[in-house]
Design a protein around this motif. Structure first.
Motif, PDB file in Angstrom:
ATOM      1  N   VAL A 226       0.833  -1.197   0.000  1.00  0.00           N
ATOM      2  CA  VAL A 226       0.000   0.000   0.000  1.00  0.00           C
ATOM      3  C   VAL A 226       0.872   1.253   0.000  1.00  0.00           C
ATOM      4  CG1 VAL A 226      -1.674   1.345   1.331  1.00  0.00           C
ATOM      5  CG2 VAL A 226      -1.960  -1.124   1.096  1.00  0.00           C
ATOM      6  N   ASP A 227       1.969   1.206   0.749  1.00  0.00           N
ATOM      7  CA  ASP A 227       2.834   2.387   0.844  1.00  0.00           C
ATOM      8  C   ASP A 227       4.273   1.949   1.124  1.00  0.00           C
ATOM      9  OD1 ASP A 227       3.772   4.964   1.054  1.00  0.00           O
ATOM     10  OD2 ASP A 227       3.138   5.218   3.143  1.00  0.00           O
ATOM     11  N   CYS A 228       5.073   1.802   0.074  1.00  0.00           N
ATOM     12  CA  CYS A 228       6.474   1.417   0.250  1.00  0.00           C
ATOM     13  C   CYS A 228       7.302   1.992  -0.890  1.00  0.00           C
ATOM     14  CB  CYS A 228       6.625  -0.104   0.308  1.00  0.00           C
ATOM     15  SG  CYS A 228       6.074  -0.966  -1.180  1.00  0.00           S
ATOM     16  N   ASP A 229       8.630   1.983  -0.737  1.00  0.00           N
ATOM     17  CA  ASP A 229       9.474   2.539  -1.791  1.00  0.00           C
ATOM     18  C   ASP A 229       9.606   1.569  -2.965  1.00  0.00           C
ATOM     19  OD1 ASP A 229      11.575   0.643  -1.330  1.00  0.00           O
ATOM     20  OD2 ASP A 229      12.486   1.928   0.179  1.00  0.00           O
ATOM     21  N   LYS A 230      10.227   2.043  -4.027  1.00  0.00           N
ATOM     22  CA  LYS A 230      10.315   1.286  -5.274  1.00  0.00           C
ATOM     23  C   LYS A 230      10.978  -0.074  -5.086  1.00  0.00           C
ATOM     24  CE  LYS A 230      12.793   1.416  -9.684  1.00  0.00           C
ATOM     25  NZ  LYS A 230      13.690   2.209 -10.555  1.00  0.00           N
ATOM     26  N   SER A 231      12.107  -0.100  -4.377  1.00  0.00           N
ATOM     27  CA  SER A 231      12.866  -1.343  -4.230  1.00  0.00           C
ATOM     28  C   SER A 231      12.079  -2.392  -3.453  1.00  0.00           C
ATOM     29  CB  SER A 231      14.204  -1.066  -3.533  1.00  0.00           C
ATOM     30  OG  SER A 231      14.961  -2.247  -3.430  1.00  0.00           O
ATOM     31  N   ILE A 232      11.474  -1.987  -2.341  1.00  0.00           N
ATOM     32  CA  ILE A 232      10.667  -2.918  -1.546  1.00  0.00           C
ATOM     33  C   ILE A 232       9.454  -3.369  -2.350  1.00  0.00           C
ATOM     34  CG2 ILE A 232       9.137  -3.098   0.462  1.00  0.00           C
ATOM     35  CD1 ILE A 232      11.153  -1.522   2.061  1.00  0.00           C
ATOM     36  N   CYS A 233       8.837  -2.445  -3.086  1.00  0.00           N
ATOM     37  CA  CYS A 233       7.673  -2.776  -3.904  1.00  0.00           C
ATOM     38  C   CYS A 233       8.011  -3.869  -4.916  1.00  0.00           C
ATOM     39  CB  CYS A 233       7.180  -1.526  -4.624  1.00  0.00           C
ATOM     40  SG  CYS A 233       5.754  -1.805  -5.694  1.00  0.00           S
ATOM     41  N   GLU A 234       9.108  -3.719  -5.639  1.00  0.00           N
ATOM     42  CA  GLU A 234       9.501  -4.702  -6.648  1.00  0.00           C
ATOM     43  C   GLU A 234       9.733  -6.074  -6.029  1.00  0.00           C
ATOM     44  OE1 GLU A 234      11.788  -1.717  -9.814  1.00  0.00           O
ATOM     45  OE2 GLU A 234      12.930  -2.811  -8.298  1.00  0.00           O
ATOM     46  N   LYS A 235      10.428  -6.094  -4.890  1.00  0.00           N
ATOM     47  CA  LYS A 235      10.743  -7.374  -4.247  1.00  0.00           C
ATOM     48  C   LYS A 235       9.494  -8.015  -3.650  1.00  0.00           C
ATOM     49  CE  LYS A 235      15.517  -6.029  -3.236  1.00  0.00           C
ATOM     50  NZ  LYS A 235      15.479  -4.872  -4.164  1.00  0.00           N
ATOM     51  N   ALA A 236       8.633  -7.206  -3.037  1.00  0.00           N
ATOM     52  CA  ALA A 236       7.393  -7.742  -2.464  1.00  0.00           C
ATOM     53  C   ALA A 236       6.499  -8.319  -3.554  1.00  0.00           C
ATOM     54  CB  ALA A 236       6.656  -6.652  -1.682  1.00  0.00           C
ATOM     55  N   LEU A 237       6.409  -7.636  -4.691  1.00  0.00           N
ATOM     56  CA  LEU A 237       5.607  -8.146  -5.806  1.00  0.00           C
ATOM     57  C   LEU A 237       6.199  -9.427  -6.379  1.00  0.00           C
ATOM     58  CD1 LEU A 237       4.782  -4.800  -7.650  1.00  0.00           C
ATOM     59  CD2 LEU A 237       3.117  -6.333  -6.585  1.00  0.00           C
ATOM     60  N   GLY A 238       7.537  -9.486  -6.432  1.00  0.00           N
ATOM     61  CA  GLY A 238       8.197 -10.699  -6.905  1.00  0.00           C
ATOM     62  C   GLY A 238       7.896 -11.900  -6.026  1.00  0.00           C
ATOM     63  N   VAL A 239       7.921 -11.675  -4.709  1.00  0.00           N
ATOM     64  CA  VAL A 239       7.587 -12.753  -3.766  1.00  0.00           C
ATOM     65  C   VAL A 239       6.126 -13.150  -3.925  1.00  0.00           C
ATOM     66  CG1 VAL A 239       7.346 -13.367  -1.326  1.00  0.00           C
ATOM     67  CG2 VAL A 239       9.365 -12.097  -2.100  1.00  0.00           C
ATOM     68  N   LEU A 240       5.245 -12.167  -4.018  1.00  0.00           N
ATOM     69  CA  LEU A 240       3.815 -12.452  -4.161  1.00  0.00           C
ATOM     70  C   LEU A 240       3.528 -13.229  -5.444  1.00  0.00           C
ATOM     71  CD1 LEU A 240       1.079 -11.964  -2.800  1.00  0.00           C
ATOM     72  CD2 LEU A 240       0.912  -9.817  -4.073  1.00  0.00           C
ATOM     73  N   ASP A 241       4.234 -12.891  -6.504  1.00  0.00           N
ATOM     74  CA  ASP A 241       4.084 -13.608  -7.763  1.00  0.00           C
ATOM     75  C   ASP A 241       4.441 -15.085  -7.595  1.00  0.00           C
ATOM     76  OD1 ASP A 241       3.562 -13.743 -10.569  1.00  0.00           O
ATOM     77  OD2 ASP A 241       5.710 -13.741 -10.951  1.00  0.00           O
ATOM     78  N   GLY A 242       5.504 -15.366  -6.857  1.00  0.00           N
ATOM     79  CA  GLY A 242       5.900 -16.747  -6.592  1.00  0.00           C
ATOM     80  C   GLY A 242       4.898 -17.488  -5.728  1.00  0.00           C
ATOM     81  N   LEU A 243       4.375 -16.811  -4.701  1.00  0.00           N
ATOM     82  CA  LEU A 243       3.412 -17.444  -3.799  1.00  0.00           C
ATOM     83  C   LEU A 243       2.099 -17.764  -4.510  1.00  0.00           C
ATOM     84  CD1 LEU A 243       3.932 -15.275  -0.573  1.00  0.00           C
ATOM     85  CD2 LEU A 243       4.894 -17.535  -1.064  1.00  0.00           C
ATOM     86  N   CYS A 244       1.745 -16.964  -5.515  1.00  0.00           N
ATOM     87  CA  CYS A 244       0.490 -17.183  -6.242  1.00  0.00           C
ATOM     88  C   CYS A 244       0.599 -18.275  -7.302  1.00  0.00           C
ATOM     89  CB  CYS A 244       0.022 -15.879  -6.877  1.00  0.00           C
ATOM     90  SG  CYS A 244      -0.673 -14.716  -5.664  1.00  0.00           S
ATOM     91  N   LEU A 245       1.735 -18.942  -7.363  1.00  0.00           N
ATOM     92  CA  LEU A 245       1.857 -20.116  -8.229  1.00  0.00           C
ATOM     93  C   LEU A 245       1.021 -21.281  -7.705  1.00  0.00           C
ATOM     94  CD1 LEU A 245       5.698 -20.046  -8.890  1.00  0.00           C
ATOM     95  CD2 LEU A 245       3.958 -19.965 -10.672  1.00  0.00           C
ATOM     96  N   THR A 246       0.758 -21.277  -6.397  1.00  0.00           N
ATOM     97  CA  THR A 246       0.043 -22.392  -5.785  1.00  0.00           C
ATOM     98  C   THR A 246      -1.433 -22.053  -5.573  1.00  0.00           C
ATOM     99  OG1 THR A 246       0.458 -21.646  -3.512  1.00  0.00           O
ATOM    100  CG2 THR A 246       2.144 -23.039  -4.537  1.00  0.00           C
ATOM    101  N   THR A 247      -2.253 -23.078  -5.518  1.00  0.00           N
ATOM    102  CA  THR A 247      -3.692 -22.891  -5.273  1.00  0.00           C
ATOM    103  C   THR A 247      -3.927 -22.210  -3.935  1.00  0.00           C
ATOM    104  OG1 THR A 247      -4.210 -24.868  -6.581  1.00  0.00           O
ATOM    105  CG2 THR A 247      -5.902 -24.085  -5.060  1.00  0.00           C
ATOM    106  N   GLN A 248      -3.198 -22.635  -2.912  1.00  0.00           N
ATOM    107  CA  GLN A 248      -3.363 -22.049  -1.578  1.00  0.00           C
ATOM    108  C   GLN A 248      -3.017 -20.565  -1.581  1.00  0.00           C
ATOM    109  OE1 GLN A 248      -0.967 -23.831   1.486  1.00  0.00           O
ATOM    110  NE2 GLN A 248      -1.826 -22.570   3.108  1.00  0.00           N
TER     111      GLN A 248
END
Length: 245
Positions: free
Chosen positions: A118-140
Motif C-alpha cells: 500500500v505504501d512502500c518505496d520502489k525497491s521494496i515494492c519490486e521485491k514484495a511483488l516478486g515474492v507475491l508472484d511466486g506465492l500465487c503459483l500455488t492454489t493455496q
C-alpha cells in the motif's frame, strides 16, 4: 569479512554458521538481526545448495518472515524479501519445494506483503511483488489472495506507476489470479475491472512492453471485456472506501 569472497562465503555458508544466523535472527538484538540477514543474502543468493540447506533448518523460514513482519530497517526488509524471492522462484520448478511456499503462506506472508505494498518505496515494492508472484503459483496462495480485499486495488495501482519490473510482476499476478478464478460471478476479474485494470492494460500495450507481458495483458483484456458492459470502470487512485480484512 566483507566484501565476501569465495572463501568467506564457504565459511559463512557452513551448516553450523547457517544455524547460528537463524538463531541470531530469532533471538538477537536489532543490530545482530540486521547483520545476519545481510550476510545470508550474500551467502544464499548465489548458491542454490546453500539455499536448500538453509530452508531445512528448523524455524529458518519463520526467522525470515519475522524480519519482514517486524522490520529492523528498509535494508534488512529488502534483504529478507530477496532471500524469500529466491526461495519461492526456485520452488516453482520443484513439487517437493512447494512445501516452502506453503510454509510462507501459513505464516501470513501474503497478507503482510499486501499491507506493505500500500505504501512502500520502489525497491521494496519490486521485491514484495516478486515474492507475491511466486506465492500465487500455488492454489493455496491464490486462495489467500482472493480472500484479501487489498489484492486487486493494490496490484492494479502498481501497474505503470512504479517501474517496468513492478508492472511486470503486477500483471503476472493479476493474470495468475484471473486465469484460475472459477467463480461464476467473475470473481477477481470483476474486481480488477472495477478498480481500473482495463484502462491500465490498454495504456500498457500502447506504451509497449516485452512479449511475455504483452501476451498476458492481451489475455487479461479479453477476460475483462466479457464483463465490461455491466460495470463502470474507475481509476484506482486511493483506498479510502476499501474495507480492509
Amino acid at each position: 569479512m566483507t566484501p565476501l569472497d569465495g572463501e568467506a562465503k564457504s565459511f559463512l555458508g557452513s551448516n553450523s554458521s547457517l544455524n547460528c544466523m537463524v538463531w541470531f535472527l530469532k533471538s538477537g538484538d536489532l543490530s545482530v538481526q540486521a547483520n545476519s540477514v545481510l550476510v545470508l543474502k550474500h551467502v544464499l543468493s548465489s548458491d542454490q545448495k546453500k539455499m536448500e540447506e538453509f530452508s531445512r533448518i528448523e524455524v529458518s523460514l519463520e526467522a525470515l518472515v519475522k524480519v519482514i513482519k517486524e522490520p529492523v530497517s528498509p535494508t534488512t526488509t529488502k534483504a529478507s524479501l530477496l532471500i524469500v524471492y529466491y526461495m519461492v522462484s526456485t520452488s516453482s520448478s520443484s513439487r517437493v519445494d512447494e512445501k516452502i511456499i506453503t510454509r510462507f503462506i501459513d505464516m501470513g506472508l501474503i497478507e503482510r506483503l499486501l499491507e506493505m505494498l500500500v505504501d512502500c518505496d520502489k525497491s521494496i515494492c519490486e521485491k514484495a511483488l516478486g515474492v507475491l508472484d511466486g506465492l500465487c503459483l500455488t492454489t493455496q496462495g491464490r486462495e489467500k489472495a482472493y480472500a484479501n480485499a487489498l489484492t486487486m486495488p493494490v496490484l492494479v495501482k502498481k501497474i505503470l506507476r512504479v517501474s517496468d519490473l513492478a508492472t511486470e510482476f503486477s500483471v503476472s499476478i493479476v493474470w495468475k489470479l484471473s486465469k484460475n478464478d472459477k467463480r461464476e460471478d467473475g470473481g477477481v476479474i470483476v474486481e480488477a475491472l472495477r478498480v481500473g485494470a482495463f484502462q491500465k492494460l490498454l495504456l500498457l500495450l500502447q506504451f509497449g512492453c516485452n512479449e511475455k507481458i504483452k501476451d498476458k495483458a492481451t489475455e487479461l483484456l479479453k477476460l475483462l471485456n466479457l464483463h465490461r458492459e455491466k460495470l463502470e470502470c474507475i481509476d484506482s487512485m486511493d483506498f479510502k472506501n476499501l474495507k480492509r480484512p
